[in-house]
Design an enzyme around this catalytic site. Structure first.
Site, PDB file in Angstrom:
ATOM      1  N   GLY A 143     -32.871 -95.587 -49.061  1.00  0.00           N
ATOM      2  CA  GLY A 143     -31.822 -94.969 -48.272  1.00  0.00           C
ATOM      3  C   GLY A 143     -30.466 -95.299 -48.859  1.00  0.00           C
ATOM      4  O   GLY A 143     -30.253 -96.398 -49.388  1.00  0.00           O
ATOM      5  N   THR A 163     -38.309-101.556 -53.202  1.00  0.00           N
ATOM      6  CA  THR A 163     -39.473-100.750 -53.569  1.00  0.00           C
ATOM      7  C   THR A 163     -39.247-100.023 -54.893  1.00  0.00           C
ATOM      8  O   THR A 163     -38.156 -99.558 -55.181  1.00  0.00           O
ATOM      9  CB  THR A 163     -39.736 -99.726 -52.454  1.00  0.00           C
ATOM     10  OG1 THR A 163     -40.093-100.451 -51.279  1.00  0.00           O
ATOM     11  CG2 THR A 163     -40.862 -98.773 -52.820  1.00  0.00           C
ATOM     12  N   GLU A 206     -41.284-100.574 -44.314  1.00  0.00           N
ATOM     13  CA  GLU A 206     -41.267-101.951 -43.789  1.00  0.00           C
ATOM     14  C   GLU A 206     -42.681-102.535 -43.734  1.00  0.00           C
ATOM     15  O   GLU A 206     -42.992-103.337 -42.854  1.00  0.00           O
ATOM     16  CB  GLU A 206     -40.626-102.000 -42.400  1.00  0.00           C
ATOM     17  CG  GLU A 206     -39.162-101.610 -42.390  1.00  0.00           C
ATOM     18  CD  GLU A 206     -38.274-102.668 -43.020  1.00  0.00           C
ATOM     19  OE1 GLU A 206     -38.604-103.849 -42.932  1.00  0.00           O
ATOM     20  OE2 GLU A 206     -37.246-102.287 -43.629  1.00  0.00           O
ATOM     21  N   ASP A 229     -46.670-101.102 -45.206  1.00  0.00           N
ATOM     22  CA  ASP A 229     -47.715-100.143 -44.854  1.00  0.00           C
ATOM     23  C   ASP A 229     -48.636-100.742 -43.790  1.00  0.00           C
ATOM     24  O   ASP A 229     -49.044-101.896 -43.882  1.00  0.00           O
ATOM     25  CB  ASP A 229     -48.519 -99.816 -46.117  1.00  0.00           C
ATOM     26  CG  ASP A 229     -49.701 -98.919 -45.837  1.00  0.00           C
ATOM     27  OD1 ASP A 229     -49.528 -97.698 -45.939  1.00  0.00           O
ATOM     28  OD2 ASP A 229     -50.787 -99.438 -45.495  1.00  0.00           O
TER      29      ASP A 229
END
Lengths: 697, 697
Positions: free
Chosen positions: B203, B164, B449, B451
């Site tokens: 993350g 992303t 994961e 929208d």
């Protein structure tokens, strides 16, 4: 989302045609909103108080600092309360003789705006001056005002509002705490005789409060006179509990962590007889109880009714939170681009997607409706509390309106903030973009100051009571007359129902005009009819209850509980719709009025669409008309979309109050930078060509 | 809520009678649930992995510690990841040759259960092994596995999954990051050429990651071959960024604060040619690109498809979170008492109120449905990834199921946790009662994961594609045949639509049996018909698109976007219903099966009630039948209510996993203490008598 065009099926059988729907508004017209003038309209009757409070809320030292520990956040908020005092922002509602302003409406308006600074600051100030202080003011008498209010107003005595118990929240009449009068010493003895009777969830109780207004069953001469309020010191100057008093910290919460909520318990705590807040009930030296209100039930509701301002102000600040959430999400959605749909290179602005409009614009319409309804509600509150219109009936109406509107606006705020969060994607989840923080703090809005479901049930009972009074001695024919009679009353008068102007039973067949969907009368009739019919239906089903025993009657009532709560919600929605419709008359100009009218229509038809099954089952709408409702909503969305940013700008919250990076213009800058990057390389011929697609997929 | 009986109107006109509705299930039967056996059924195919993971999740050192600072929470979670490695809990899906288990289903099952420990721990482990590690596994080849996986498995190399970007989340194909091949040095040069191209929300990126799998446009010989993945070291042993790499911390979030999300940017960062993860596309030394998949579009979707396990596991853990929320709220509601309705002294248990049942029990039914659907989904996933059934069609079906179920279960979890919070009142807001914490952590589930709205649109396109393939060369009559033909396929095969067994057009009139409401065929027909008709209608409206230009076609598609997404949701709901119905056959005994059947009916009729307007407008239900639906739901609620606690107990989460004080029995103790207090005083004659009510109110 890629390749939308090429995936569209090319040879499908004929599908049902879309229903024929009129275009909203005058053809070809392209109205403009006067943002500033609309902003002034939205500020309402207490514009000055709101603007002063916003100015204060815009100061960094008044604002929520994210990431603080619970302990540090609490300290910061307590400090902010002192700043409120210094700025003279908290005394508006107190007596002039004590330095207050006796301005009830302005006080609430100013309070509501504090939600933009930090909801913890707002609610903690509400505990201190709107609950603790207001209880002394409204339930106490002159002696209490003189003795206690100055130190409350100055924050010299921070206090708790000790009503709710671990065992009793919604059913305050059944609290377990007792205040037993001892004529020997002329004292009340306060006890919380079991764990469930501990006072709980009280703001200020865990740390700051040195006194509390404690609600307890007043017992004298062996008789329980029901719940009364007592002024009780709880901590000494060192912050230690006084003898007989103990407590616990409620600890971390899902939000509002700047407030030190906690529990209190009392064992044989003695307070002087004169510290009973005795406006609605008193005990003489010998223990004789007297009250200006004979019925214990009515007395209890009158006492609670003086505290309605909590519901007023939650209604208003829930609207403000919704406005902030939508201002963030709509500003972002008007700049953010994703997927090339209609162009080989340019990505679409996400607010141009139908689904995104469906997610945000109806909530914008509801936010406008809730805001206008709140303004009417706040004026009514001010009329009652200023004494301008303060009959028993006025107070009862005010409470019914409060019980109808607070649930709707607080649920709406949570729903809107959640949709705004999701509409901003991953960016919406970052604390720097504010929405999650605001939603967490507002979560408990739907519970405190009256659980929303319980409040709506109160509304339903009021509607049933009014209904049964009308028909107590009437025959079945009276129902039909009731439904078709045009009442003289206005919304917000009585139960707020403005009765329909034409025969409801004939409604489906008589309303044949081509512009049926555009007529506000259509919406009013449909919305009003639904409330009336739902109440009449429930009343009919409850009819046998009078012949049943207590248990069977309760079971019968329980079997209608869900429908009754839905009827109450429909009543609240109607109040919002009426307020929106009335507000159109105050629109600053024709262009603004046109857009607001579309928005009102979106709200009204949104309600009808939500309850479409009811209208169909009850024969109020034909299937054909029902289909036109959704199609008309789609048209309204495209009409309103170009005005969406103006409509959130009119809320009047600048970047200093919005405080969300994604709504600051950063997104537009990013988009421009990327577009320039590609345009330059395309022009220079240095953009790599895409691998040839075989379109095999 | 007080005085319900006395406020009931006594003489109202006749109301419409309630519709006549059959009693659910055999009259007089009082079935029992075998809680333990049902629990075993719910554990599903990978019971052992689930139980092992629950055991680990029950250890205090693995659990979320509330109130930590962001920095401390991150540290704790990183430590917990090491514990996962020590306990051998994270290698199930990796190759046996490297010490893994090659057990795809068991890996996901174990991962899902970690949500009960701390969603941050769960998702951070998902980033490390389910995204970063899985990308190396599925997108890389043998050389990468040997070189990189051991250190990834052991956590020696924590990594980020850099897909992303700030500018592109849903539209991954358009990311701005480039990897340009330089044949001189045989290296790829990685660049994020503008701010929008920075990798974001990753993350591990803010602190822990020393490497990343970076997704970038692969450019060689002046041609852009689309998005590919590269293994890129990003930090040195001291934790400093390597040359050309920088980043930012995403800071505090609305939840999941144990994870160090952050941004990364790259300027001229060189990686060896061989660090392209080259399973689906490779570049030779001279810069020649090759791929086993000719179509760039199909290649891209194939690569993304290998990462479907993220959606699988979110679906499963969202169900678990819903189970925990309901276990808390239902346990509490079965003990908590408020208001005396049917007795002068005893207060009602709040789960006996109709409204409370309406709030919790339908959500319990949906949670069961979502759980059974997840089990089917997980088996399908295991079949594909184990190679048991791994055709292109299988993979496409798996992705469609993932895109349909993940949105439904994640939205359901947020909705359920919120309702559970509210149903527990003020207690629900305390962090010690867990619900708010869980909801905050799960908020982003609906966005990451994939929208939810974007995923449902993918489902809709798949349904449209299947539909248009069937009718590409057919005439209008084919539609009718399509709708009435009984398909040989089963749910979860193809698009998962099990076609209806009888003529839908005649449905309203032919289904006349008395027990119509009790027939599962009724529900199946209604649910299936709706999906098919909605897709057929949209396809018909989109028909002109093939003759339009790109922009006009996109506008036409956009005008149907909302309906299409609703059709996709209906498809997902049908999948859940089919899974629930199939699961009834596995029920351990007749009593359990009976209760589960009521619960399935509650789910099915709940869906029909939610979409009742559609059924009425489209002539599928008469107004009379439609009214019977809601009345039947009310009957089901009273039937299911006595089994509510058994139904949440069967989830198998003991106090060590529920970790909510109000669900620990404390409430029942408090109630008993208060009851004893009053009973003793009543017996001793020392309870003060209430003031005589004048009933004037």
């Amino acid at each position: 989302m890629v390749d939308t065009a090429e995936r569209v099926p090319s040879a499908t059988p004929a599908a049902p045609a879309a229903p024929s729907v009129p275009e909203p508004g005058p053809a070809g017209a392209s109205p403009r909103i006067d943002v500033e003038a609309l902003g002034r309209q939205l500020l309402g009757a207490w514009a000055e108080a709101r603007l002063a409070s916003r100015e204060l809320s815009a100061r960094p030292e008044m604002q929520k600092q994210e990431g603080l520990s619970v302990a540090d956040h609490r300290k910061r908020v307590f400090g902010q309360l002192k700043l409120l005092v210094e700025h003279g922002q908290v005394h508006r509602a107190f007596p002039k003789s004590l330095g207050g302003g006796e301005d009830n409406g302005g006080n609430i308006a100013a309070f509501e705006e504090l939600v933009a600074a930090d909801p913890s600051l707002q609610i903690k100030s509400g505990v201190q001056w709107g609950l603790f202080g207001a209880a002394v003011l409204h339930l106490g008498t002159e002696q209490h005002h003189k003795k206690y209010l100055p130190a409350i107003m100055s924050l010299e005595v921070p206090g708790a509002f000790a009503m709710t118990e671990t065992g009793h929240g919604s059913d305050v009449a059944s609290v377990g705490t007792t205040a037993t009068y001892d004529p020997e010493t002329q004292e009340f003895v306060i006890d919380t005789p079991f764990r469930g009777a501990w006072k709980d969830y009280l703001g200020n109780a865990a740390i700051d409060a040195t006194a509390a207004v404690v609600f307890a069953q007043l017992i004298t001469k062996g008789v329980n006179h029901g719940v009364h309020a007592f002024y009780v010191p709880i901590r000494d100057a060192n912050g230690d509990f006084l003898p007989g008093i103990g407590g616990e910290d409620d600890g971390q919460k899902g939000g509002l962590n700047g407030i030190d909520n906690g529990r209190l318990h009392f064992t044989g705590v003695r307070v002087p007889r004169t510290d009973l807040l005795n406006r609605y009930g008193d005990v003489a030296e010998d223990g004789t109880y007297t009250s200006p209100i004979e019925s214990p039930g009515r007395r209890f509701f009158t006492m609670l009714g003086t505290l309605v301002q909590g519901r007023v102000s939650l209604d208003g600040s829930a609207v403000i939170a919704s406005r902030i959430g939508l201002a963030i999400a709509i500003t972002y959605a008007d700049q953010r681009r994703q997927f090339t749909a209609g162009s080989p290179t340019d990505e679409e602005v996400i607010l141009d997607y139908q689904r995104h409009q469906r997610r945000l614009l109806p909530r914008l319409a509801t936010t406008y409706a809730a805001g206008f309804a709140h303004e009417v509600f706040l004026r009514k509150f001010d009329d009652v509390f200023s004494g301008k219109a303060d009959t028993d009936a006025d107070r009862q109406d005010l409470e019914t309106i409060a019980a109808a509107l607070k649930p709707l606006s607080t649920w709406h705020a949570l729903d809107t903030l959640q949709e705004a969060r999701e509409a901003c994607g991953g960016a919406g989840f970052l604390t720097e973009n504010r929405i999650t923080s605001l939603r967490q703090d507002l979560d408990i809005w739907v519970t405190f100051e009256g659980d929303n479901n319980v409040l709506l049930q109160l509304v339903a009972k009021r509607l049933l009571t009014d209904y049964s009074r009308k028909f107590a001695k009437a025959d079945a024919g009276a129902l039909a007359r009731y439904v078709v009679t045009q009442a003289a009353g206005k919304a917000y008068h009585g139960t707020g129902l403005r009765s329909v102007a034409q025969t409801v039973r004939d409604f489906g067949s008589t309303a044949r005009s081509v512009n049926w969907l555009q007529e506000p009368a259509t919406q009013r009739e449909l919305l009003t009819d639904r409330v009336e019919t739902m109440i009449a239906t429930a009343a009919g089903r409850l009819r046998p209850a009078s012949k049943l025993g207590k248990k069977a009657a309760a079971d019968l009532f329980n079997s209608q509980q869900n429908d009754l709560i839905e009827a109450a919600r429909a009543h609240g929605e109607l109040l919002q719709w009426e307020a929106f419709t009335d507000a159109l008359e105050q629109a600053p100009d024709e262009g603004t009025k046109q857009v607001l009218t579309w928005l009102r229509d979106l709200f009204g038809f949104g309600l009808i669409e939500k309850h479409l099954a009811w209208y169909l089952m009850n024969g109020r709408l034909s299937p054909q008309r029902a289909q036109a409702v959704s199609a008309y909503i789609d048209r309204l969305l495209t009409r309103i979309r170009p005005h969406a940013v103006d409509l959130v700008d009119a809320f009047g919250y600048g970047p200093e109050l919005i405080r969300a990076k994604i709504a600051s213009g950063a997104e537009a800058e990013r988009q421009a930078e990327a577009r320039d990057y590609y345009a330059e390389r395309r022009a220079a011929g240095t953009l790599p060509t895409p691998e040839k697609s075989h379109k095999s997929r």
